[in-house]
Design a protein around this motif. Structure first.
Motif, mmCIF file in Angstrom:
data_model
loop_
_atom_site.group_PDB
_atom_site.id
_atom_site.type_symbol
_atom_site.label_atom_id
_atom_site.label_comp_id
_atom_site.label_asym_id
_atom_site.label_seq_id
_atom_site.Cartn_x
_atom_site.Cartn_y
_atom_site.Cartn_z
ATOM 1 N N ALA A 285 0.870 -1.177 0.000
ATOM 2 C CA ALA A 285 0.000 0.000 0.000
ATOM 3 C C ALA A 285 0.901 1.219 0.000
ATOM 4 C CB ALA A 285 -0.924 0.006 1.217
ATOM 5 N N ASP A 286 0.409 2.332 -0.550
ATOM 6 C CA ASP A 286 1.239 3.530 -0.563
ATOM 7 C C ASP A 286 0.414 4.778 -0.324
ATOM 8 O OD1 ASP A 286 -0.051 4.130 -2.928
ATOM 9 O OD2 ASP A 286 1.744 4.169 -4.171
ATOM 10 N N GLY A 287 1.103 5.878 -0.134
ATOM 11 C CA GLY A 287 0.441 7.156 0.104
ATOM 12 C C GLY A 287 1.435 8.168 0.632
ATOM 13 N N ASN A 288 0.945 9.369 0.839
ATOM 14 C CA ASN A 288 1.828 10.432 1.324
ATOM 15 C C ASN A 288 1.866 10.531 2.836
ATOM 16 O OD1 ASN A 288 2.837 11.299 -1.087
ATOM 17 N ND2 ASN A 288 1.306 12.909 -1.381
ATOM 18 N N HIS A 289 0.956 9.820 3.518
ATOM 19 C CA HIS A 289 0.852 9.953 4.968
ATOM 20 C C HIS A 289 1.085 8.597 5.614
ATOM 21 C CE1 HIS A 289 -0.483 13.992 4.229
ATOM 22 N NE2 HIS A 289 -1.333 13.508 3.336
ATOM 23 N N LEU A 290 2.156 8.507 6.380
ATOM 24 C CA LEU A 290 2.591 7.215 6.900
ATOM 25 C C LEU A 290 1.512 6.552 7.752
ATOM 26 C CD1 LEU A 290 4.933 5.254 6.869
ATOM 27 C CD2 LEU A 290 5.914 6.459 8.841
ATOM 28 N N ALA A 295 -2.342 2.215 8.402
ATOM 29 C CA ALA A 295 -3.715 1.775 8.684
ATOM 30 C C ALA A 295 -4.262 0.931 7.533
ATOM 31 C CB ALA A 295 -4.611 2.996 8.924
ATOM 32 N N ASP A 296 -3.967 1.363 6.298
ATOM 33 C CA ASP A 296 -4.426 0.587 5.138
ATOM 34 C C ASP A 296 -3.823 -0.818 5.163
ATOM 35 O OD1 ASP A 296 -5.941 2.664 4.173
ATOM 36 O OD2 ASP A 296 -4.496 3.279 2.632
ATOM 37 N N LEU A 297 -2.521 -0.870 5.413
ATOM 38 C CA LEU A 297 -1.861 -2.176 5.392
ATOM 39 C C LEU A 297 -2.358 -3.056 6.541
ATOM 40 C CD1 LEU A 297 0.205 -3.176 3.317
ATOM 41 C CD2 LEU A 297 1.937 -2.970 5.095
ATOM 42 N N ALA A 298 -2.625 -2.432 7.687
ATOM 43 C CA ALA A 298 -3.149 -3.207 8.818
ATOM 44 C C ALA A 298 -4.498 -3.818 8.459
ATOM 45 C CB ALA A 298 -3.274 -2.309 10.053
ATOM 46 N N LEU A 299 -5.320 -3.024 7.773
ATOM 47 C CA LEU A 299 -6.628 -3.543 7.364
ATOM 48 C C LEU A 299 -6.464 -4.703 6.387
ATOM 49 C CD1 LEU A 299 -9.729 -3.371 7.254
ATOM 50 C CD2 LEU A 299 -9.488 -1.654 5.452
ATOM 51 N N LEU A 300 -5.555 -4.543 5.422
ATOM 52 C CA LEU A 300 -5.330 -5.617 4.441
ATOM 53 C C LEU A 300 -4.804 -6.866 5.131
ATOM 54 C CD1 LEU A 300 -3.758 -3.395 1.632
ATOM 55 C CD2 LEU A 300 -6.041 -4.426 1.598
ATOM 56 N N GLY B 287 -9.363 10.646 -0.003
ATOM 57 C CA GLY B 287 -8.621 9.533 0.567
ATOM 58 C C GLY B 287 -9.461 8.839 1.618
ATOM 59 N N ASN B 288 -8.896 7.784 2.172
ATOM 60 C CA ASN B 288 -9.628 7.016 3.185
ATOM 61 C C ASN B 288 -9.368 7.512 4.598
ATOM 62 O OD1 ASN B 288 -11.047 5.355 1.524
ATOM 63 N ND2 ASN B 288 -9.549 3.679 1.566
ATOM 64 N N HIS B 289 -8.362 8.387 4.757
ATOM 65 C CA HIS B 289 -7.966 8.803 6.100
ATOM 66 C C HIS B 289 -8.115 10.312 6.207
ATOM 67 C CE1 HIS B 289 -6.643 4.748 6.717
ATOM 68 N NE2 HIS B 289 -6.020 4.817 5.554
ATOM 69 N N LEU B 290 -9.020 10.726 7.075
ATOM 70 C CA LEU B 290 -9.395 12.136 7.147
ATOM 71 C C LEU B 290 -8.201 13.031 7.456
ATOM 72 C CD1 LEU B 290 -11.784 14.036 6.855
ATOM 73 C CD2 LEU B 290 -12.297 13.693 9.279
ATOM 74 N N ASP B 291 -7.346 12.587 8.370
ATOM 75 C CA ASP B 291 -6.181 13.409 8.719
ATOM 76 C C ASP B 291 -5.302 13.641 7.488
ATOM 77 O OD1 ASP B 291 -7.043 13.502 11.285
ATOM 78 O OD2 ASP B 291 -5.570 12.074 12.070
ATOM 79 N N GLY B 292 -5.125 12.587 6.703
ATOM 80 C CA GLY B 292 -4.289 12.703 5.513
ATOM 81 C C GLY B 292 -4.901 13.642 4.491
ATOM 82 N N VAL B 293 -6.205 13.526 4.289
ATOM 83 C CA VAL B 293 -6.879 14.398 3.321
ATOM 84 C C VAL B 293 -6.787 15.850 3.778
ATOM 85 C CG1 VAL B 293 -9.029 14.865 2.094
ATOM 86 C CG2 VAL B 293 -8.426 12.509 2.679
ATOM 87 N N ALA B 295 -4.464 17.128 5.631
ATOM 88 C CA ALA B 295 -3.077 17.583 5.449
ATOM 89 C C ALA B 295 -2.798 17.906 3.984
ATOM 90 C CB ALA B 295 -2.109 16.513 5.962
ATOM 91 N N ASP B 296 -3.321 17.057 3.089
ATOM 92 C CA ASP B 296 -3.129 17.314 1.660
ATOM 93 C C ASP B 296 -3.772 18.645 1.264
ATOM 94 O OD1 ASP B 296 -1.765 14.975 1.295
ATOM 95 O OD2 ASP B 296 -3.443 13.875 0.409
ATOM 96 N N LEU B 297 -4.990 18.846 1.723
ATOM 97 C CA LEU B 297 -5.701 20.064 1.338
ATOM 98 C C LEU B 297 -5.023 21.302 1.939
ATOM 99 C CD1 LEU B 297 -8.168 20.291 -0.523
ATOM 100 C CD2 LEU B 297 -9.508 20.844 1.505
ATOM 101 N N ALA B 298 -4.504 21.152 3.170
ATOM 102 C CA ALA B 298 -3.800 22.276 3.793
ATOM 103 C C ALA B 298 -2.568 22.650 2.974
ATOM 104 C CB ALA B 298 -3.406 21.917 5.226
ATOM 105 N N LEU B 299 -1.867 21.624 2.493
ATOM 106 C CA LEU B 299 -0.686 21.898 1.671
ATOM 107 C C LEU B 299 -1.087 22.609 0.379
ATOM 108 C CD1 LEU B 299 2.341 21.562 1.038
ATOM 109 C CD2 LEU B 299 1.810 19.303 0.106
#
Lengths: 470, 470
Positions: A285-290, A295-300, B287-293, B295-299
């Motif tokens: 899984a990948d993304g910009n936010h670790l 969390a994605d990988l944990a779900l998978l 995205g699936n993770h609100l915090d990440g989305v 952060a992306d939008l803030a950037l």
């Protein structure tokens, strides 16, 4: 184009004048080097020509057309269906000297490359700019972009990111007439006229010769994490693939390796792969936010456990992740140690039919007494059952062929197709009609005849000829 | 196909026998209802036929071929290039009665639909299953999937997710011969033979008639957030687009609306849009993770501020976000209140050339004394300069045409193209050669002739005829 006539000396001299004497090779030892690819088949060209410009390619094509000589382009010749083999002699047109990365634009997020650029080199170059070229055929260390385009190569990351063709924005193409056109453009969207770009992609050099490509790039995701899930039964692993794809997370890649494959790779790499399991899944899984990627990988991983995984291990470091992917990429050389040859199949089935396909392959292997390791891009439904064989054992090769035919038939019966990412080339054309039907093949033939009326571009490929090229 | 002859009564009766008398319409008032689309142009069909099955379509095509009658398929006729207009009379083949969603598969993540299904209906149906059909042309409330496929429709989310064609896995197509074929398949990867699927997509009904489509679906991202950024100068907004795309975040959408567009929309909706700015950008991330989305939008918001945004407001609620997107989707009706007609252009340029393109459009508008609101999918470089006009004012229409030609020429000069997502149809064919060149058009023509040798499928479209259809 049926009988291969000698190429007159005057024509060889003409070709030499176009590309330089040192780039038009007629010695047998040189030609032998261009008679092979990633399959066991050999087809000798009459002359090898190594151009450096589209204009040279155009002139070579005009000469070939005038003389009725077949012309077969080739990149790095790592193809697995015989697409780059000069099936009817003639000119092997190597793009190896056209390997400039012409431009990498951060602002437009495109790369402009010549066809001989090695896929892995392009990836490293764009990643140095914070960009990302996703298609990742396992051969990426050696395969060329031109070959990737000719076969519409895929790879592991295609589950999330799509195949080579999804990244081709524009092509410069030399037509059978020798004319040079540009199809597509440098814009993300383009509906001006027919989509010739996608028609040339995957056409295996039978419609035109790609001399430059403009490729779409993405921002490079900052984090990629990988897990390995061990299953006692390969059917459970296959079920887990379907379940993961229904989890709401889109993995970058879901790869499967069966017990035989694992044993072969462990034998080569000695890295401690599990040898007492039915199958291993590699999931990224990948993304910009670790946190999100974790969390994605944990779900998978939880989905894998729910589907009966004996163990799920998340690679804790980049090095651990790289090691897992190195195992995946080492399958081809690892299998080569078991038997001298292999028919690397490339069927694709709807994802929900992977368990049924795996069962069918195992049954067919047993019935024909063949060793058929199964691995591949399970997330795409794209499996590579590799039929291990010895090409000099004609009795075994007959069984290989029957087994291959049955695997193809089963894939089609399950709503799948002959080839997910390797192409048809020489080796699968005799099975084409069972997949596409005569009417669709007639449409493809009409397109071929419209673009290459003389039939000089890579003849003998894709279309059934009634003669086997095995 | 040049002179439009009356269709004999016996042929009308044959068509009635195929689809039922109530589904073969010849009364003028019925035909008038099928003579228009989203442009100002009108072309009257001689008969309107509404089939319900591929077999009926096949029979209608056979009859049309035998009699030399043009046949023009149409979905919801919301097209913006005249593609669905019966340019040469004949049969208007409405797919409005073929609007079943045949299947939505969570396991395979595909939908199988008939061509008359409304795009928005499909989206709601798959979202109810936790799935996602990303292409979102602004017309999605009325446009049909078949029309989306014929024009390879785009939309705002294409920046991250791609266009309609990226989601077409398989098509059932009725050929000009009346034969029915299936191209592509239910697998994510498929390189078995030429990519006819992508050839039919965007071919505007000139190569075959789509009677069923298998569409790829994705997991529905759990969170989407939107911001609005106000810029005093549209050039600064255009620069911000490029800067955002270099930020490492891939937004779902980056839409631009200039001051004129904002004024028109505010006039319609009275929602408090800023009227003292040069341009507004709408930017979404998902995205699936609100915090990440977040952060992306803030950037992305910070990038806008760095590029001179006067204000950046993140929609705090779904309702706020929906309101912003409603504003975006209301542009077409809003502009219609200013002037009775509009030429909705659809140029695409490399993303880095958006500022230059915006400057050119403003210059051309001033030179020809025309009102040309600019809006569109800035993240894709796909702008919709809408030339507002009155089709009954021939002097103004002459200026519109000159301005359109200059805008097209400028787009091509900047490395762009005539059409990003609306197609060529009737209205842009006279500009095609300036974009593609004669050789490429000849290749397209050869493909057309190969698939439709009689030229009965949607004649008069795409290819330049030397006669303007304005």
């Amino acid at each position: 184009m049926n009988e291969i006539l000698p190429i007159p000396e005057r024509v060889i001299n003409e070709l030499r004048a176009v590309v330089g004497a040192e780039n038009a090779l007629i010695d047998l030892e040189d030609r032998l080097a261009y008679s092979i690819d990633g399959t066991w088949v050999e087809r000798l060209p009459q002359v090898v020509v190594l151009p450096t410009t589209a204009a040279q390619v155009g002139t070579v094509v005009v000469i070939a057309g005038r003389e009725g000589i077949a012309i077969t382009p080739r990149g790095s010749s790592s193809g697995l269906s015989g697409g780059a083999l000069p099936g009817r002699g003639g000119i092997a047109l190597s793009m190896a000297r056209m390997r400039r990365i012409i431009e990498i634009s951060r602002a437009d997020q495109v790369a402009v490359v010549e066809p001989g650029v090695i896929t892995g080199e392009l990836q490293r170059a764009v990643e140095a700019e914070g960009l990302f070229y996703p298609p990742d055929p396992s051969s990426l260390g050696v395969s060329a972009i031109g070959g990737n385009i000719a076969e519409n190569a895929g790879g592991a990351r295609c589950l999330k990111y799509g195949v080579t063709g999804d990244y081709v924005m524009a092509l410069q193409v030399v037509l059978a007439s020798g004319a040079i056109i540009r199809v597509g453009g440098r814009t993300v969207k383009n509906v001006t006229g027919y989509n010739l770009r996608s028609l040339f992609v995957g056409s295996e050099g039978t419609l035109g010769i790609v001399t430059e490509a403009t490729l779409r790039l993405l921002p490079k995701p900052r984090h990629t994490l990988t897990l390995a899930a061990e299953f006692m039964e390969i059917e459970d692993a296959a079920q887990a693939v379907t379940a993961m794809l229904m989890s709401g997370v889109l993995p970058v890649a879901v790869e499967i390796m069966d017990a035989t494959t694992l044993a072969c790779v462990e034998d080569l790499l000695r890295m401690g792969l599990p040898l007492d399991v039915g199958a291993l899944l590699l999931v990224s899984a990948d993304g910009n936010h670790l946190d999100g990627v974790r969390a994605d990988l944990a779900l998978l991983g939880q989905v894998c456990r729910d589907q009966g995984a004996r163990a799920v291990q998340v690679a804790a470091t980049g090095a651990e992740s790289d090691a897992l992917w190195r195992a995946r990429r080492s399958i081809a050389p690892a299998l080569a140690r078991r038997k001298p040859n292999k028919l690397g199949e490339d069927i694709a089935v709807p994802r929900s039919r992977i368990p049924a396909m795996v069962r069918a392959i195992r049954r067919i292997a047993a019935e024909h007494d063949l060793l058929i390791p199964i691995y591949g891009h399970a997330g795409d439904g794209n499996l590579h059952p590799n039929i291990l064989c010895n090409k000099h054992d004609s009795e075994e090769m007959a069984r290989v062929r029957r087994a291959a035919g049955e695997i193809f038939a089963e894939a089609v019966a399950l709503g799948g197709t002959l080839s997910g990412e390797h192409g048809i080339g020489l080796l699968k054309k005799e099975f084409l009609e069972a997949d596409l039907g005569a009417t669709q093949i007639a449409v493809m033939r009409a397109v071929k005849d419209a673009l290459d009326p003389q039939g000089i571009l890579n003849p003998g490929k894709i279309f059934p000829t009634g003669v086997s090229d095995w």
